[in-house]
Design an enzyme around this catalytic site. Structure first.
Site, short mmCIF file in Angstrom:
data_model
loop_
_atom_site.label_atom_id
_atom_site.label_comp_id
_atom_site.label_asym_id
_atom_site.label_seq_id
_atom_site.Cartn_x
_atom_site.Cartn_y
_atom_site.Cartn_z
N HIS A 160 0.68 -1.09 -0.06
CA HIS A 160 0.09 0.02 0.10
C HIS A 160 0.87 1.18 -0.08
CE1 HIS A 160 -3.85 -2.13 1.71
NE2 HIS A 160 -3.47 -2.57 0.71
N GLU B 169 0.93 3.95 1.90
CA GLU B 169 1.15 4.31 3.43
C GLU B 169 2.51 3.51 3.63
OE1 GLU B 169 -3.51 4.23 3.42
OE2 GLU B 169 -1.62 3.20 2.06
N CYS C 83 -6.02 1.17 5.42
CA CYS C 83 -6.68 -0.03 5.89
C CYS C 83 -6.19 -0.55 7.37
CB CYS C 83 -6.35 -1.08 4.94
SG CYS C 83 -4.54 -1.64 4.93
N CYS D 32 -2.40 -0.87 7.24
CA CYS D 32 -1.44 0.60 7.22
C CYS D 32 -1.54 1.31 8.55
CB CYS D 32 -1.94 1.47 6.08
SG CYS D 32 -1.24 0.43 4.74
#
Length: 145
Positions: free
Chosen positions: A68, A70, A96, A99
């Site tokens: 991801h 992040e 999410c 993260c």
């Protein structure tokens, strides 16, 4: 937030392009976008595992070849020895749960996000942690630090 959208254009994900920017004292510390790890064949070439397995958005994050945005921003900061404790994370999408846990433990103090994400546990944990989280709506006229 404009920079997060620009960073997202680097994404190689076939489903969603996400960008993240870590900022502290008005300085950009690191950026990240979602995509496969360095040296791994892009999903554009091999296809999307999540699509093939019909995995809904927000579920079974481990069934993906990519990281991801992040995660990549936090990893880039670590790789270059950049202290992100107390930083603000700007992200095109609400983080999410995976993260969110990384954000909490990395010491990121604030998250501003654009789009929502279907992950109630992430919202619960980020609020419980004391990390300030805000939905950025450009029409609200909110001033960014």
């Amino acid at each position: 937030m404009d920079i997060t959208h620009l960073v997202a254009t680097r994404s190689s994900c076939l489903r969603r392009q996400v960008g993240a920017v870590l900022v502290k004292d008005r300085n950009i510390l690191a950026t990240g976008y979602n995509g496969v790890p360095t040296g791994i064949t892009h999903c554009e070439a091999v296809g999307c595992l999540r699509e093939r397995l019909n995995v809904p958005s927000g579920e079974r994050h481990e069934l993906c070849r990519g990281l991801h945005a992040e995660q990549n921003a936090i990893i880039q900061a670590a790789k270059h020895g950049t202290n992100i404790n107390g930083a603000t994370l700007y992200c095109t999408t609400m983080p999410c749960i995976i993260c969110t846990k990384m954000i909490i433990n990395a010491g990121i103090s604030r998250v501003l996000y654009g789009e929502g994400y279907a992950d109630e546990l992430a919202q619960e944990m980020i609020i419980e942690s004391g990390v300030t989280i805000s939905h950025f709506a450009p029409e609200s006229g909110e001033q960014l630090p």
